[in-house]
Design an enzyme around this catalytic site. Structure first.
Site, PDB file in Angstrom:
ATOM      1  N   THR A  85       0.827  -1.202   0.000  1.00  0.00           N
ATOM      2  CA  THR A  85       0.000   0.000   0.000  1.00  0.00           C
ATOM      3  C   THR A  85       0.868   1.261   0.000  1.00  0.00           C
ATOM      4  O   THR A  85       2.061   1.205   0.286  1.00  0.00           O
ATOM      5  CB  THR A  85      -0.898   0.029   1.253  1.00  0.00           C
ATOM      6  OG1 THR A  85      -0.070   0.064   2.428  1.00  0.00           O
ATOM      7  CG2 THR A  85      -1.769  -1.207   1.327  1.00  0.00           C
ATOM      8  N   ASP A  86       0.251   2.405  -0.334  1.00  0.00           N
ATOM      9  CA  ASP A  86       0.938   3.676  -0.154  1.00  0.00           C
ATOM     10  C   ASP A  86       0.009   4.644   0.586  1.00  0.00           C
ATOM     11  O   ASP A  86      -1.098   4.266   0.966  1.00  0.00           O
ATOM     12  CB  ASP A  86       1.467   4.242  -1.472  1.00  0.00           C
ATOM     13  CG  ASP A  86       0.373   4.668  -2.443  1.00  0.00           C
ATOM     14  OD1 ASP A  86      -0.709   5.088  -2.012  1.00  0.00           O
ATOM     15  OD2 ASP A  86       0.616   4.591  -3.660  1.00  0.00           O
ATOM     16  N   PHE A  87       0.470   5.861   0.795  1.00  0.00           N
ATOM     17  CA  PHE A  87      -0.276   6.773   1.676  1.00  0.00           C
ATOM     18  C   PHE A  87      -1.631   7.176   1.110  1.00  0.00           C
ATOM     19  O   PHE A  87      -2.441   7.763   1.826  1.00  0.00           O
ATOM     20  CB  PHE A  87       0.582   8.002   2.034  1.00  0.00           C
ATOM     21  CG  PHE A  87       0.543   9.114   1.031  1.00  0.00           C
ATOM     22  CD1 PHE A  87       1.378   9.103  -0.071  1.00  0.00           C
ATOM     23  CD2 PHE A  87      -0.326  10.182   1.173  1.00  0.00           C
ATOM     24  CE1 PHE A  87       1.351  10.120  -1.005  1.00  0.00           C
ATOM     25  CE2 PHE A  87      -0.370  11.217   0.239  1.00  0.00           C
ATOM     26  CZ  PHE A  87       0.479  11.172  -0.851  1.00  0.00           C
TER      27      PHE A  87
END
Lengths: 147, 147, 147, 147
Positions: free
Chosen positions: A29-31
């Site tokens: 995942t990323d932000f």
């Protein structure tokens, strides 16, 4: 608690399509809260590796042999149709649509349930230990298209 | 717009401390909104690689030579003291506190401005092409401790 | 062809130890031919995530709730005892050795067959949506230590 | 020792082309000895992020604002023309060839010296906090095409 069991290397169906089930973890995942776009290529590559494994092609062994073959990606077209998120269970589907000379065209999809997230067309080139494209042995090419 | 210039491989100070400036990108973050914990090890490894480079040690060249040396991490102790986030500019500081036999003890910090985010103690082992620990040549060991 | 089936989220034994089986793919390796050292932290984190899942703790759900809890890594001690390579099948074993206040001590191992590759001690801190450490609810703490 | 200085966020030329210089580290390579194919997407994304930064668009700030915009990748076509290896210095070049509605077409190249390694065409979609495509404000669209 998920107790469902899956084959570690996925399954090759009678239709020549390989299916691999994987989990989305933190690392993916990323932000933005979604899976980082480049991580889908990891899932696709896991799918291709296990597809080759189910076809009887061990990339580690091939790379180490005298008559070495390494598969490298020559071109990718990827449509990002929807996001996966943390904890999702994704299925990566892989099959070969063309095998000619040193080049394979592999088509792949990533889904969560029935929902299509990623559609990819991957052009893979077989190269020898010298780094040059290398015609696939006929028996190997036949395995990719047999179904 | 940031227009500040930085040396690509960082700078080795007279105090024997190497400093490398890097940016936090999408790839480094996870859905918590912070940098994914394992990514700090990437920043630390970039710091060590460029520290070696500034000491005149090219890992790619060493690994390919007849008398090959590869540096592998034997043990890490990492304190995660605070998070970095998207767009942060981090400074990775690296120095050697001990060099004995095949083993280096490298101490590293990651900061955003003055704020300490990561403190790490890394035990690195030099190994030969056979995969065995390999005593550091005296001139190489001396370079790590010279300051 | 590997046809063995594994539970996607691993299994929690009566001894309180969780075991997750994962494959080493291209993405995990580096040019040394071994698994890149930081990638072991990904395997460890997958182990912790599925350990929590088997304990009935969904991190995605917890993070999104009103009374949000996110688990962050406070400190790690990692011994790298041997390398994994492409195509290896690794088992990640996870259990809690201590749960006090906002802090869990989690001990983890990664093995290929019987061979121990990685031993890690991970200090995890529960934090609230404000970013502050947050005492684990008693029922949650009990679940970590029940066995 | 490399002492050359580079702007941390790259440079936007009068021709509307942004150039960012980055190093290839251990993390980017795989056991084939080359850069792992998905890692080029990280370099491309760093290029796009700093291109936006040089255009005055901070993605972290945009994502957090009331009138949030997040840029997500809708489609990529990537030609892998040659490999980068450990220690290489790559230049990522980025420019916008089209901006219409919620969609940008961004063209990117990665080179080592003059040698072209990667050519990519990236279709980026602006989405709002609801996850829907969102027409780019006229002043923002104009900035992408001004040169």
């Amino acid at each position: 608690m998920t107790t469902e069991h899956f084959p570690l290397s996925g399954e090759l169906g009678d239709d020549g399509r390989h299916r691999l089930v994987q989990r989305v973890y933190y690392e993916d995942t990323d932000f933005s809260g979604r899976v980082y776009h480049a991580r889908y290529l990891h899932f696709l590559e896991r799918g291709r590796t296990d597809y080759l494994r189910c076809l009887g092609v061990e990339q580690g062994a091939l790379a180490g042999s005298d008559d070495a073959i390494v598969f490298v990606v020559g071109r990718m077209e990827i449509d990002f149709k929807g996001p996966a998120v943390m904890d999702d269970i994704v299925t990566i589907q892989t099959h070969t649509s063309e095998a000619a000379g040193a080049r394979l065209t592999i088509e792949q999809e990533i889904r969560v349930g029935e929902k299509l997230l990623i559609a990819a067309k991957v052009s893979v080139v077989a190269i020898s230990s010298s780094g040059r494209p290398r015609r696939l042995p006929a028996d190997l090419a036949a395995r990719f298209l047999a179904h």
